[in-house]
Design an enzyme around this catalytic site. Sequence first.
Site, PDB file in Angstrom:
ATOM      1  N   GLY A   1       8.840 -16.988   9.335  1.00  0.00           N
ATOM      2  CA  GLY A   1       8.825 -17.788   8.111  1.00  0.00           C
ATOM      3  C   GLY A   1       8.543 -19.237   8.407  1.00  0.00           C
TER       4      GLY A   1
ATOM      5  CB  CYS B   1       8.575 -15.748  14.667  1.00  0.00           C
ATOM      6  SG  CYS B   1       7.946 -17.408  14.836  1.00  0.00           S
ATOM      7  CE1 TYR B   2      14.107 -20.091   9.782  1.00  0.00           C
ATOM      8  CE2 TYR B   2      14.209 -18.025   8.567  1.00  0.00           C
ATOM      9  CZ  TYR B   2      14.651 -19.321   8.777  1.00  0.00           C
ATOM     10  OH  TYR B   2      15.625 -19.850   7.968  1.00  0.00           O
TER      11      TYR B   2
ATOM     12  CG  HIS C   1       4.131 -13.531  14.688  1.00  0.00           C
ATOM     13  ND1 HIS C   1       4.827 -13.325  13.531  1.00  0.00           N
ATOM     14  CD2 HIS C   1       4.240 -14.860  14.968  1.00  0.00           C
ATOM     15  CE1 HIS C   1       5.344 -14.464  13.114  1.00  0.00           C
ATOM     16  NE2 HIS C   1       5.002 -15.412  13.968  1.00  0.00           N
TER      17      HIS C   1
ATOM     18  CD  GLU D   1       4.226  -9.656  12.933  1.00  0.00           C
ATOM     19  OE1 GLU D   1       4.915  -9.094  13.783  1.00  0.00           O
ATOM     20  OE2 GLU D   1       4.450 -10.801  12.529  1.00  0.00           O
TER      21      GLU D   1
ATOM     22  N   GLY E   1     -13.087   3.314 -12.936  1.00  0.00           N
ATOM     23  CA  GLY E   1     -14.042   3.754 -11.916  1.00  0.00           C
ATOM     24  C   GLY E   1     -13.760   3.100 -10.581  1.00  0.00           C
ATOM     25  N   GLY E   2     -12.857   2.109 -10.557  1.00  0.00           N
ATOM     26  CA  GLY E   2     -12.479   1.449  -9.307  1.00  0.00           C
ATOM     27  C   GLY E   2     -11.511   2.321  -8.513  1.00  0.00           C
ATOM     28  CB  VAL E   3     -10.119   1.961  -5.046  1.00  0.00           C
ATOM     29  CG1 VAL E   3      -9.455   2.870  -4.043  1.00  0.00           C
ATOM     30  CG2 VAL E   3     -11.387   1.381  -4.504  1.00  0.00           C
ATOM     31  CG  ASP E   4      -6.442  -0.160  -6.980  1.00  0.00           C
ATOM     32  OD1 ASP E   4      -6.769   0.314  -5.880  1.00  0.00           O
ATOM     33  OD2 ASP E   4      -6.292  -1.374  -7.185  1.00  0.00           O
ATOM     34  CB  SER E   5      -8.016   3.131 -12.510  1.00  0.00           C
ATOM     35  OG  SER E   5      -9.414   3.102 -12.370  1.00  0.00           O
ATOM     36  CB  SER E   6     -10.672   6.465  -8.946  1.00  0.00           C
ATOM     37  OG  SER E   6     -11.636   5.737  -9.652  1.00  0.00           O
TER      38      SER E   6
ATOM     39  CE  LYS F   1      -8.304  -1.827  -3.166  1.00  0.00           C
ATOM     40  NZ  LYS F   1      -8.184  -2.111  -4.606  1.00  0.00           N
TER      41      LYS F   1
END
Length: 512
Positions: free
Chosen positions: A54, A81-82, A168, A170, A223-228, A368
Site C-alpha cells: 500500500g 511490502c507494507y 512483490h 505477484e 454481443g460483448g464478452v461479459d453479457s454473452s 475478465k
Amino acid sequence: MTRTIAVLDFGSQYTQVIARRIRECNVYSKIYPYSITAKQLLKENVCGIILSGGPSSVLKSKAPLPDKQIFKLGIPVLGICYGLQLIAYLLNGKVASSDHHEYGRTCLLINKKSKLLHGIKNKINVWNSHGDKLIKLPRGFEPLASTENSDFAVIQNEKKDFYGLQFHPEVSHTEQGSEIYKNFLFKICKCEKNWSMSAYIESTVQGIREIVGSKHVILGLSGGVDSSVAAALIHKAIGNQLTCIFVDNGLLRLNERVTVEQLYKKNFQLNLKVVNASAKFLVKLKGVKDPERKRKIIGKVFIEVFEDSIKSIKDVSFLAQGTLYPDVIESVPIDGNPSSLIKSHHNVGGLPKRMRLKLLEPLRELFKDEVRALGSELGLPKEVLWRQPFPGPGLSIRVISDVTRHKLNILRKADSILLDEMKKSKFYYKVWQSFAVLLPVKSVGVMGDKRTYENVVALRIVESCDAMTADWANLPQDLLKRISNRIINEVRGVNRVCLDISSKPPGTIEWE
Ligand code: XMP
C-alpha cells in the site's frame, strides 16, 4: 462454502494481481477492505490472510491498520511490502524510514531453508517498491532472506505461521513469485485445489436454479464478452426461462445484428428477442452534435425500448447483468486517495429500480480472463471471447458531429475493412481497440483524373490494459498501407485516411 484466501487491501496497485495469482493456483481468493474485522473473516471461511502492499507508512499517525485480532485466529498470515511492515509494527518489531528507497529490480539472497521459500533458488531477482524498512524483528521471528538494502527481506514466525515479504511476488518481474504463493497456499495454509471454471459452472448453475425457481430472467445482450458469457451460463441453468434482448439501435457495425442473431439463435438455441429500434434512435439523434447529449438520448431511448420489449414476457422477476469482480470490490479510501472509494455496483442507468427487478449477476466473482475461460468452457467462439470493447453509444460517437444513415453507412464500410485487415494480420487480438472514425471535414483528392471532394476517415488503434491509459499502436507500415488503400478504393465517399497518433492521456480512446 469454499475455503478462501482473504487479501486485505491496503491500497496497493497490485492487490487484484495477488488475488489473480492465487486463483491461478486453483484456490479461491477474495479481496476485502483492510478494515474488515477478524470476526467477519472467520465467517467467510478464510484459511489464509494476505496483507497487501500500500502507499501508506506505518510511521504515519493515520496509517491504515488491520484488526489486530487477526493474529489471534490461528490462521496463517502473509504480509507483502507494507503488509510485512504492518506485521512487524503490530507485533512490536521496528520499522524506520530508509535513506535508500528500493524501487524495481533487486537481488534476493536466501539464507535459510523454509516452507515459504521451498524450491526457490538461492539467488533470485525480485521486484521492490518501498521506502520504509524493517530494522528490528518482532519477537519469535527470524530472517530468511536479504537484499543489499535489507537484512529482513523475508521473515517468518514458523510457530505461528506468520510470514512477511518485503518484495512483490505477484508481479511478473519477480522470479519464481508463483512458487512462493504456491508454498504459502499448499505448504502453509493447506489449501485444496478446488477453484476451477468447471467447478464454478457447476455450483453457479445450481445456485441460479435455486434463486430463480420458476420465474423468468431477462438480459440485455450486447454481443460483448461479459453479457454473452452471462447469457450462456444462465441459459445452461434455466434454458427457456431466460430471454435475451438485443437492441439494434442503428449504431451497430456492419452485419452486427445478423451475426449476433445467428450465433445465439442457431448455435445456442437461446431465447433471443432482436428488436430493431434503429429508426427510433436515429430520429431522436437527428441534428444532435454534442457527444454527451448523444449519449443521454441513446441511454434514455434504450431504456424505453428495453421496457417495451419485455412487456409481453410473463413472470419476469430478474434482470441479469454481466457485472465483473473488479466492479464490485469494495475498498476504503487510503491516504485520501479518492480513486479507491467504494464503487457503485450497478451501472444500468436506473433500470432495475423502475422495473422492480432483482439483479442476477453470475459473473460478479470473476476477473475478465476467468470470464473468458468460463465462456470457452461453455462453448462460446473465440470471436466473442476476444472481441474488442465496443461502446454502448456505438458508432454515434465515431461519427463526429451529427449522425445520419448516410454517414453511418460510410463509417461501417471503412470500419469493417479495418477490422478485416486487423483480424487477418492477427493484430486485432494484440491491441485493445481498433476502429475507424468519420471526421466532419471534407478533403480534396484526385481519383481517375477527376477531382474529388470527399470525407476523411481516421484510424484509431490503441494498446491498453484497462482503458485508463492507452497508447497508439505501432503497426507495420504495409498493414497500414493496405488498410488505407482498401478504404479509399472500396468505400465510396472517402478519399483520405489519417492515423491518430495520440496517447491517453491527454487524448481519450474515442474521439467524442
Ligand atoms: P475513452 O474514450 O474514455 O474510452 O478513453 C475508454 C473506454 O470506454 C469506452 N467508452 C464507452 N463505453 N459507453 C460505453 O459503454 C460510453 O459512452 C463510452 N465512451 C467510451 C471506449 O470504447 C473505451 O474502451
